[in-house]
Design an enzyme around this catalytic site. Structure first.
Site, short mmCIF file in Angstrom:
data_model
loop_
_atom_site.label_atom_id
_atom_site.label_comp_id
_atom_site.label_asym_id
_atom_site.label_seq_id
_atom_site.Cartn_x
_atom_site.Cartn_y
_atom_site.Cartn_z
N ASP A 46 0.82 -1.20 0.00
CA ASP A 46 0.00 0.00 0.00
C ASP A 46 0.86 1.26 0.00
OD1 ASP A 46 -2.35 1.40 0.02
OD2 ASP A 46 -2.69 1.24 2.16
N ASN A 96 -10.68 -1.31 -6.24
CA ASN A 96 -9.86 -0.47 -7.11
C ASN A 96 -10.42 -0.45 -8.53
OD1 ASN A 96 -6.82 -1.68 -5.55
ND2 ASN A 96 -8.05 0.12 -5.01
N GLU A 237 -0.54 -13.69 11.89
CA GLU A 237 0.08 -12.60 12.63
C GLU A 237 0.20 -11.41 11.68
OE1 GLU A 237 0.87 -12.72 15.84
OE2 GLU A 237 0.28 -14.83 16.04
#
Length: 269
Positions: A46, A96, A237
């Protein structure tokens, strides 16, 4: 490379700060415990557009996409170096697709197709596009499918490229395929409802047959999953990094692996 470029590269290598960083990077890498590494690392790359606005003002946003693609190429090399068997890269979401203007989307799709073909051209990895490819322009979808066919027999690292991907869409597609399969067996909806097992849904996901991601990394300071691997991330995680994706460094990657190794995974227990 020109003589001037070669000289600049030599100066960069000799610069004290560069040498110090390289030494630090090598030390962190050496301290990694190979037995404590994740088997599947996924990344939400990102911040490419913000990087372009900050670092290339006045330039088209595709500048940021190209920088992001170059970083993804580095990232898969880092993963291969430390022995990560499976990597998932999220490069384009279904959201998107809906919000991007055509003048922005077309160059982005070209960058993605070039990236996927470039990784396949190494001959080292299996490259598998995962997502709703039918939502993409036919020419782009065909290029991505061709890469998957060409690398299917590779025994190297498995790279999933999540393109035209949405977590909810993946679950919908999995359930649809499951129902079609059961219907073909002559099963009624009532029978399916009474006997459906959790693992049966997992067997129809885009990543069927692969281990779930142990570690999910997201850059640019955002601390949410945005629907990424919703089913598969139940026991993952997470590692969130402030850097915009093109600025993500190998040392950031190593720190993410070290953070993962220091955690006690309970799997809900």
């Amino acid at each position: 490379m020109s003589r001037l470029d070669s000289l600049r590269e030599l100066v960069d290598r000799l610069h004290p700060a560069t040498l110090l960083y390289s030494t630090y990077e090598h030390r962190l890498t050496a301290e990694l415990d190979p037995t404590a590494l994740p088997q599947h690392v996924a990344v939400l790359a990102d911040g490419n557009r913000r990087w372009a606005r900050a670092n290339a003002p006045g330039q088209p946003l595709v500048t940021g996409y190209r920088a992001g693609a170059a970083k993804l190429e580095e990232f898969v090399e880092w993963c291969d170096e430390v022995g990560i068997p499976v990597v998932t890269l999220w490069v384009l979401s279904t959201d998107n697709l809906r919000r991007a203007a055509s003048e922005e989307l077309e160059p982005l799709l070209e960058v993605i197709a070039d990236l996927v073909e470039g990784m396949a051209a190494t001959g080292r990895w299996r490259v598998q596009p995962v997502g709703a490819l039918d939502l993409l322009p036919c020419a782009v979808a065909d290029r991505l499918r061709a890469v998957e066919r060409a690398t299917v027999d590779s025994d190297g690292m498995h790279i999933n490229v999540a393109v035209s991907y949405g977590g909810r869409q993946e679950l919908r597609d999995a359930v649809r395929e499951l129902l079609r399969e059961k219907a073909a067996e002559g099963r009624t909806i009532q029978e399916v409802a009474e006997t459906l097992d959790i693992d049966e849904i997992g067997e129809h996901l885009y990543t069927a047959g692969q281990p779930d991601p142990d570690l999910i990394i997201r850059t640019s300071g955002e601390q949410r999953l945005s629907g990424f691997l919703m089913w598969q991330s139940a026991h993952s995680e997470f590692y969130f990094c402030e850097a915009l994706w093109p600025d993500f460094r190998k040392v950031d990657f190593i720190r993410a692996l070290r953070s993962y190794a220091q955690r006690e995974r309970r799997y809900g227990r």
